[in-house]
Design an enzyme around this catalytic site. Structure first.
Site, PDB file in Angstrom:
ATOM      1  N   HIS A  89      18.207  -6.614  -5.239  1.00  0.00           N
ATOM      2  CA  HIS A  89      17.303  -5.277  -4.772  1.00  0.00           C
ATOM      3  C   HIS A  89      18.121  -4.569  -3.632  1.00  0.00           C
ATOM      4  O   HIS A  89      18.469  -3.380  -3.594  1.00  0.00           O
ATOM      5  CB  HIS A  89      15.992  -5.565  -4.453  1.00  0.00           C
ATOM      6  CG  HIS A  89      15.165  -4.414  -4.255  1.00  0.00           C
ATOM      7  ND1 HIS A  89      14.489  -3.695  -5.353  1.00  0.00           N
ATOM      8  CD2 HIS A  89      14.788  -3.841  -2.961  1.00  0.00           C
ATOM      9  CE1 HIS A  89      13.989  -2.681  -4.574  1.00  0.00           C
ATOM     10  NE2 HIS A  89      14.184  -2.774  -3.546  1.00  0.00           N
TER      11      HIS A  89
ATOM     12  N   HIS B 262       8.990   0.797  -8.138  1.00  0.00           N
ATOM     13  CA  HIS B 262       7.755  -0.320  -7.509  1.00  0.00           C
ATOM     14  C   HIS B 262       7.236  -1.039  -8.378  1.00  0.00           C
ATOM     15  O   HIS B 262       5.858  -1.253  -8.649  1.00  0.00           O
ATOM     16  CB  HIS B 262       7.055   0.353  -6.532  1.00  0.00           C
ATOM     17  CG  HIS B 262       6.955  -0.282  -5.272  1.00  0.00           C
ATOM     18  ND1 HIS B 262       5.763  -0.146  -4.407  1.00  0.00           N
ATOM     19  CD2 HIS B 262       7.824  -0.896  -4.509  1.00  0.00           C
ATOM     20  CE1 HIS B 262       6.321  -0.980  -3.129  1.00  0.00           C
ATOM     21  NE2 HIS B 262       7.332  -1.069  -3.239  1.00  0.00           N
TER      22      HIS B 262
END
Ligand SMILES: Nc1ncnc2c1ncn2[C@@H]1O[C@H](COP(=O)(O)OP(=O)(O)O)[C@@H](O)[C@H]1O
Ligand SMILES: [Mg+2]
Lengths: 80, 749, 238, 80
Positions: free
Chosen positions: B48, B94
Site C-alpha cells: 500500500h 478504501h
C-alpha cells in the site's frame, strides 16, 4: 415482557459525539465532567413469556441488527 | 506487545516482511531493527505504501503536459485551468476497511481523500464515488451498499463538500470484496500550492488535529493482504471518522496557508506518523527528529510502536518556519484543534524518534521512504482466458420481445438510475453544481471565472477481465467521452487501480496490460495522469476481483454556459447518432442479463476514431448546435435513448426512432456496446448542418428520429437477414423500471 | 446593507450565503465568527446551513450556546431581521428563538433534492416580493427536518399566520406526498410571533442564480433587502 | 462518581428511528417485538463527591444541553 438494551462503543474506539459533548459541557461551565461517552438506548416489548426464549431472542436482535459488534458492545435487561 | 520484544522469525512474518526484505532492513540499519523500527519498516514497505509491485509498470503512464502543475508523487496532482488557478485532484480506495465496517470504512475513505486535497492548499469542491458490490439478492450485499452510502453521505455532507457523481456496478465477483473508491477535486491558486516537504534544518515540526488512539494499527499492511476467515480477528483496527474535526482541520489548514507560516504539510493517512514524517524528510533530503512525548493521545499507556503506526484519522503533520510555531498553534486553537510541536527538521537524513528522552528508532529517512523493495513480478495470462474470450454469438437466440428486453436492462442495477444513492449525498452545497448527478458528467462552475469543470469516474471491469488492455483503453475513452458530452475538454486524470493478488501471475498480467491500455489511451487523447492509487490484494478465499482500474477525469469548459446535459429538451428536436455501430456484444450487460454470460471480446475501440468523435462532439456543442448529448455505454443504443428520455429531473420526453440500413443482428444493434458513439438531440433546422459538419470531420452520423410524445418507440427496419422489430414503451413504464429499480432491490425482504 | 453571516464551527453554507449577498444582491456580507459578542453595524443576520458541531447530540444543540447567540437574541428582540436556513433553522429552534423542535426525517435518510414550497404568508419581510400562494422550487438537504411542536403551539402558529412555507406539489397542493420529511402540517418554514425571525429548511441560496438553472430562491433575499431599505427609509423620514 | 443518563423521546412523540428498527426487526424475522423506542444513553465521570451536588449538576446538564425538553425526557443514575 419489556427489553431494555444499551448499545455503547467499545472502549478505545473514538467517540466523536462524546468528545464534542464533553467540550460543550466544559464551555457551559460544567468543568467536573469527563470521559463522556454516548451510546444508544432501546426499549421494546416482546411477546414472549419464557425468560430463556426472550433472552435468546434479544441477544439475536442485538447481534444481527441493534449493535454493530465490530465497534459496539451491548447489554440488555428483561422485565415482566 | 512491548517495545523490548525480541524479533523472532514469527514476528517478522506477522509484519509481512519477506526474508529478502528483512535482510535489506539490516543492511540499511547496519544492525537488527528493534520492535518499533520493524513496525515502521513493515508499514512503509507494505504494498500500500511502497507500490513495490506496481512501480515499474506505472512508469508507462504519461504524466506530463503543458497544463501539468503537479504530477504524481505529491499528495495530489494539479493541472492549470487558467485565471491563476489549478484543479487539484486524486482518487483513493478504501476497499478492505469498507468490507469490515462499511459505514466507517467508507466515511474514513472520504476523510482521507479530502485531506489529500486540502494539504495541497486547495479547497475541496467536489467528490465522486466509484463503487462495486455483489448482487443485491444477497442481504449482506444490501447491507454493504447501504452502509457504504450512508458513510459517504455522513462524512461528505458534514464536510460541506458535494458528492456530485460517481458510478456503481454490481457483479457477484465483488461479493466478498466490494470496492469503494473516492475521488476529490479541489481548486487552488497556482502560485500557492503546498507540498509535503520538510525543508529547512531546524524548522519545527507540528502535529495538528485529533488525538492519537490505537485506531487502525497496521491498516496499511491490512490493505496489502488478502482476506480470509482469519481477517475477522483483525477487526479491532477499525477507524472511526470524525467529520466535524476534519471540517475544523480543513478550515484551519486553509487559514494557515493564507499566512506565511508553513514550509510543508502532509496528512497522516495510511501508516500515520511514520509515513508522513519519513516522506516529508525524504522529499527534502533531510532528517527529522520526533519526540513522541508531545504527541496528543487519546489513551494512556501507548507505546512508541503504537504511536508511530496508529492510523487515527483527522491528523496533519506540518513543518513551520522557525519562530512561527506559536502563531501556528494560535490558529489551531482558534479552531479547537489539538496541536503541538513534536519535533524538528535535522540535517543528517535520519528519522529519529524519541520517547521520554530515549531514542526508540533511528532510520535513514530516504532509504525508508524510497529504497523499499521493487518487484517485477512474474506475469502470465490466466488459463481460463481463452474460454472467457470464446463466445459463439450465433448460438444465442435473439429476444422475442425487444420491449421486454429493454425494460429488463433498464431494471438491471448496474444500468438503473442511481438516484437512491445520490439523493443521500448533498450534491449542491458550495453552489457550484451546474449539472448535478444524473448526466454523463457533473459540471461545476468555477466562481470568479467564466469557466466550469466537468468530472466523471468510469470503468467497466467486465471488459477488463475479458481483455485487460482494451478494458483499460475503454475506461479512459469512456471517461473522456462523458466529459466531451458535457461540453468539456479533458485535461487530466487520476486513477485507482483495483486488482487482485499481485503475487499471482495472472493478476500481474491483467495489471500490466490494463496499465498499458490506459497509457496508450492517455497518450492518444493527450490527457496526462497526475495522480493515482493502486489497490492490490482484492482477493478473498482465493477469488480475485475483476481487474477494475477506475478512471477519474477532469475536463475544462471555457464558457460555463456551454455546459451540456444528456436528456432531451424539446419535442420536435431531431435525434442524431454519431459514430458507427458494429456487432459488439462481447462483455455487454445485455449478454449478462439476458443470456447469463460474461464472455467474448469486449467492444473494439479505435483511438483515432474515438478522438475524432470527441473533436466533433465538442465542436458541435461549442457552436451551439446541440440540445443534448449522451454517450452510448452500458446497454447500448436502446438504453442510451431511454436514458435521454427519462433521466431529466423534471418532465420526461418521449421519442420516435427509426433504425435503417443495418446489416448486424438486431440485438447487437439495440443493445451492443460499440464504442465511440454519441446520441445528440438538435433543433430540427440544425440537423442538416450537424450532419454536414460530422461528415466533414469523418464521423459517421445519421438522423435517427425525433423527440416528443409519451412513449419511446424504436423501429428497426427489416433487412435481408431479419424481419423488422419494435421497441415501444410508455415513459411511465420506463421511468418506473429504470428509476425505482435500485430502491426495489434494496427493499426486498 | 450589511448582512452578517454567522460562522459556527461546522457551518458549511456560510460561503454560499455570503456569495449570494455580495454577488447576487450586491450588498455587503460580513462573516461573523461564533465567538463574537457584538453585531454592531449589521442590518440583518443569517444563520447558514451546515453541521454546526457536527450535529452531534442533536442538530443545533451545541451551537445554541455559542457566545454570538446572546447577541443574536438581543438583535432579534430589538426587531432585527434574522434568517435561519436549514441548520440555522435548527439552531434557532434549539435557542428558543422559534418554537418547536426537529426530529429525524421519516425516511431516516439524508435527502438532497428539489422540493416545492408554497408561500403561505407574503406579508413578511422575508416574502414581501412574493405573491401569496406562490410556489417556489427550492432544494432541501437535511437528515433532520421533520418539524414537530405540541398541538397548542401548532394552533398558535396557524392562527397567527406564522407558518410561512409549506411543502407542496409543483402546482401548489399541500399533500402528504409532497412532504419530504414528515413535518407536521407540511411545515417548511416558520416565523416568530413578532415576525422578524424566520427559519426554513430549504436552501434559497442554492437557487438564486441563473447559472445554476434555478433562481427561485432569490426572491427571499430580495424581499429581505427590500424590507431593510423600507425600514431605513422610515427611520430617515422619522 | 459516574453518571448514567437516559434521554428518550416523550411518549406520544413519533419515533421514526424506533419505527424503522421495528420494521427492520420484523423483516429479519423477529415478529415478537413491538413498541420499539430509541433514545440516547450517556455516561460520564463527575469529579464531585457529594451526592446532592452531583445530582444538581447532572440535572442542570440535562436541562441545559443533553435533552431537548420539548420532545425529550431524561433520567439519570449516579454511582460511586
Ligand atoms: N455512486 C454514485 N454516486 C453519485 N452519483 C452516481 C453514483 N453512481 C452513478 N451516479 C450518477 O448517475 C449518473 C449515471 O451514472 P452512469 O450510468 O455511471 O453514467 P455513465 O454511463 O454516463 O458513466 C451519473 O450522473 C453519475 O454521476
Ligand atoms: Mg455516459
Amino acid at each position: 415482557m419489556k427489553a431494555k438494551i444499551h448499545v455503547t462503543l467499545k472502549s478505545g474506539i473514538l467517540d466523536p459525539q462524546g468528545k464534542a459533548i464533553e467540550h460543550a459541557l466544559e464551555t457551559l461551565g460544567f468543568k467536573n465532567a469527563s470521559n463522556v461517552r454516548m451510546g444508544k438506548y432501546l426499549e421494546l416489548d416482546l411477546r414472549e413469556t419464557t425468560q430463556d426464549r426472550a433472552e435468546a431472542e434479544v441477544k439475536a436482535m442485538c447481534e444481527k441488527l441493534l449493535a454493530n459488534t465490530i465497534i459496539e458492545e451491548y447489554r440488555y435487561e428483561l422485565n415482566t | 506487545m512491548k517495545d523490548s520484544q525480541v524479533i523472532t522469525k514469527d514476528i517478522i512474518a506477522q509484519h509481512g516482511l519477506a526474508d529478502d526484505e528483512y535482510k535489506k532492513v539490516i543492511e540499511i540499519l547496519g544492525r537488527e531493527p528493534n520492535f518499533t523500527e520493524l513496525g515502521i519498516f513493515s508499514v512503509m514497505w507494505s504494498e500500500h505504501c511502497s507500490y513495490k509491485s506496481s512501480r515499474v509498470h506505472l512508469k508507462k503512464l504519461p504524466t506530463t503536459g503543458p497544463r501539468v502543475v503537479q504530477g504524481p508523487g505529491e499528495n495530489a496532482g494539479a493541472v492549470d485551468i487558467g485565471d491563476g488557478l489549478c484543479a487539484v485532484f486524486k482518487m483513493e480506495s478504501h476497499n478492505h476497511p469498507s468490507f469490515i465496517e462499511p459505514y466507517q470504512g467508507a466515511a474514513t475513505g472520504v476523510g482521507g481523500i479530502l485531506r489529500d486535497i486540502f494539504t495541497m492548499g486547495a479547497r475541496p469542491i467536489a467528490l465522486l464515488d466509484s463503487l462495486r458490490f455483489g448482487l443485491l439478492d444477497r442481504p449482506k450485499n444490501r447491507h454493504l451498499l447501504k452502509g457504504v452510502v450512508s458513510g459517504i453521505s455522513a462524512y461528505g455532507n458534514c464536510m460541506g463538500v458535494p458528492t456530485v457523481g460517481g458510478e456503481i456496478a454490481f457483479n457477484e465477483i465483488y461479493s466478498n470484496n466490494p470496492l469503494v473508491n473516492v475521488f476529490c477535486l479541489g481548486i487552488a491558486r497556482k502560485d500557492r500550492l503546498f507540498k509535503g516537504t520538510a525543508a529547512g534544518v531546524g524548522n519545527p515540526v507540528l502535529y495538528v488535529g485529533s488525538k492519537t488512539g490505537r485506531d487502525g494499527i497496521h491498516g496499511a499492511t491490512m490493505a496489502s493482504d488478502s482476506f480470509d476467515e482469519a481477517s475477522e480477528s483483525k477487526r479491532p483496527t477499525v477507524q472511526v471518522g470524525d467529520p466535524f474535526t476534519e471540517k475544523l482541520l480543513l478550515e484551519a489548514c486553509l487559514e494557515l496557508m493564507e499566512t506565511d507560516l508553513l514550509v510543508g504539510i502532509q496528512d497522516m493517512g495510511a501508516a500515520g506518523l511514520t509515513s508522513s514524517s519519513c516522506e516529508m524528510a525524504s522529499r527534502a533530503g533531510n532528517g527529522l527528529e520526533l519526540d513522541l512525548t508531545h504527541v496528543p493521545r487519546r489513551e494512556p499507556g501507548m507505546t512508541p510502536y503504537e504511536l508511530m503506526l496508529s492510523e487515527s484519522q483527522e491528523r496533519m503533520l506540518m513543518v513551520a518556519k522557525q519562530g512561527k510555531e506559536d502563531e501556528v498553534l494560535r490558529i489551531c486553537r482558534k479552531w479547537d484543534l489539538d496541536a503541538a510541536v513534536v519535533g524538528r527538521v535535522t540535517g543528517d537524513g535520519i528519522l529519529r524518534v524519541k520517547d521520554q528522552g530515549k531514542v526508540v528508532a533511528e532510520i535513514p529517512a530516504k532509504a525508508l521512504a524510497e529504497d523499499g523493495p521493487k518487484y517485477e513480478r512474474p506475469n502470465a495470462p490466466p488459463a481460463y482466458q481463452e474460454y472467457l474470450q470464446a463466445l459463439n454469438f450465433d448460438a444465442l437466440k435473439e429476444p422475442k420481445d425487444y420491449t421486454a428486453t429493454l425494460l429488463e436492462l433498464l431494471d438491471a442495477p448496474t444500468i438503473a438510475s442511481k438516484r437512491w444513492v445520490y439523493q443521500q449525498y448533498d450534491h449542491m452545497v458550495r453552489t457550484n453544481s451546474m449539472v448535478r448527478p444524473g448526466s454523463d458528467a457533473a459540471v461545476l462552475r468555477i466562481k470568479g471565472t467564466n469557466k466550469a469543470l466537468a468530472i466523471t469516474a468510469d470503468c467497466n471491469g467486465r471488459y477488463c477481465v475479458l481483455h485487460p488492455y482494451m478494458g483499460g483503453m475503454i475506461a479512459v475513452a469512456e471517461a473522456a467521452r462523458n466529459l466531451v458530452c458535457s461540453g468539456a475538454e479533458p485535461i487530466g486524470l487520476t486513477d485507482c487501480l483495483n486488482f487482485g493478488n499481485p503475487e499471482r501471475p495472472e493478476v500481474m498480467w491483467q495489471f500490466i496490460l490494463s496499465v498499458e491500455g490506459i497509457a496508450d489511451a492517455c497518450q492518444a487523447f493527450n490527457v496526462p495522469v497526475v495522480s493515482g492509487n493502486v489497490s492490490f490484494y482484492n482477493e478473498t478465499n482465493g477469488l480475485n476481483i475483476y481487474p477494475t482500474p477506475i478512471i477519474g477525469m477532469v475536463g475544462l469548459i471555457e464558457e460555463a454556459d456551454k455546459a451540456m446535459t444528456q436528456w432531451f429538451k424539446r419535442a420536435g428536436d431531431a435525434i442524431v447518432l454519431l459514430g458507427a455501430t458494429r456487432e459488439d456484444v462481447g462483455g455487454t450487460e445485455y449478454l449478462r442479463v439476458v443470456h447469463h454470460r460474461e464472455q467474448g471480446e469486449p467492444p473494439y475501440l479505435n483511438l483515432d476514431t474515438e478522438k475524432t468523435l470527441h473533436a466533433c462532439t465538442l465542436k458541435l456543442i461549442r457552436e451551439g448546435l446541440v440540445q443534448s448529448a449522451h454517450d452510448c455505454s452500458d446497454g447500448g443504443l436502446a438504453v442510451a435513448l431511454a436514458e435521454c428520455c427519462v433521466s431529466v429531473p423534471t418532465q420526461p420526453l418521449g421519442a420516435v426512432v427509426r433504425l435503417t440500413g443495418y446489416t448486424i443482428r438486431r440485438d447487437a444493434l439495440l443493445f451492443g456496446e460499440s464504442q465511440s458513439r454519441v446520441v445528440l438531440s438538435v433543433k430540427a433546422d440544425a440537423a442538416d448542418k450537424v450532419l454536414t459538419i460530422a461528415k466533414a470531420m469523418g464521423v459517421p452520423a445519421a438522423k435517427i428520429g425525433t423527440v416528443g410524445g409519451e412513449r419511446l418507440v424504436i423501429d428497426v427496419e427489416a433487412s435481408k437477414q431479419a424481419s423488422a422489430c419494435r421497441v415501444d414503451a410508455e415513459l411511465k413504464t420506463l421511468l418506473d423500471r429504470w428509476g425505482n429499480s435500485l430502491e426495489r432491490a434494496l427493499n426486498q425482504a | 446593507m450589511n448582512f452578517g453571516v454567522i460562522v459556527f464551527p461546522g457551518s458549511n453554507c456560510d460561503h454560499d450565503c455570503t456569495h449570494v449577498i455580495s454577488s447576487v444582491l450586491g450588498q455587503k456580507a460580513v462573516p461573523v465568527w461564533h465567538k463574537e459578542t457584538s453585531l454592531a453595524g449589521l442590518d440583518a443576520i443569517i444563520l447558514p446551513g451546515g453541521f454546526s458541531y457536527g450535529d452531534y447530540l442533536r442538530t443545533g444543540a451545541i451551537a445554541r450556546f455559542s457566545p454570538v447567540m446572546g447577541a443574536i437574541k438581543t438583535f432579534a428582540s430589538e426587531g432585527g431581521m434574522v434568517l435561519g436556513i436549514c441548520n440555522g433553522f435548527q439552531i434557532l429552534l434549539e435557542a428558543g428563538l422559534l418554537p418547536g423542535a426537529m426530529l429525524r426525517n421519516q425516511s431516516l435518510s439524508f435527502i438532497c433534492k428539489d422540493v416545492h414550497i408554497k408561500v403561505e404568508n407574503a406579508a413578511t419581510p422575508f416574502t414581501g416580493l412574493c405573491e401569496s400562494g406562490q410556489v417556489l422550487k427550492i432544494p432541501i438537504a437535511h437528515a433532520d427536518g421533520n418539524y414537530y411542536t405540541d398541538p397548542v403551539t401548532l394552533a398558535a402558529l396557524q392562527a397567527n399566520a406564522q407558518i410561512i412555507f409549506r411543502y407542496c406539489t409543483p402546482d401548489g397542493k399541500v399533500t402528504p406526498d409532497a412532504n419530504p420529511n414528515g413535518s407536521l402540517d407540511n411545515i417548511a418554514g416558520i416565523r416568530n410571533a413578532e415576525g422578524n425571525v424566520l427559519g426554513l429548511m430549504p436552501h434559497p441560496e442554492r437557487c438564486a442564480e441563473d447559472v445554476l438553472g434555478n433562481d427561485d430562491g432569490r426572491v427571499i433575499f430580495l424581499s429581505m433587502l427590500d424590507a431593510l431599505k423600507e425600514a431605513k427609509l422610515k427611520t430617515v423620514v422619522a
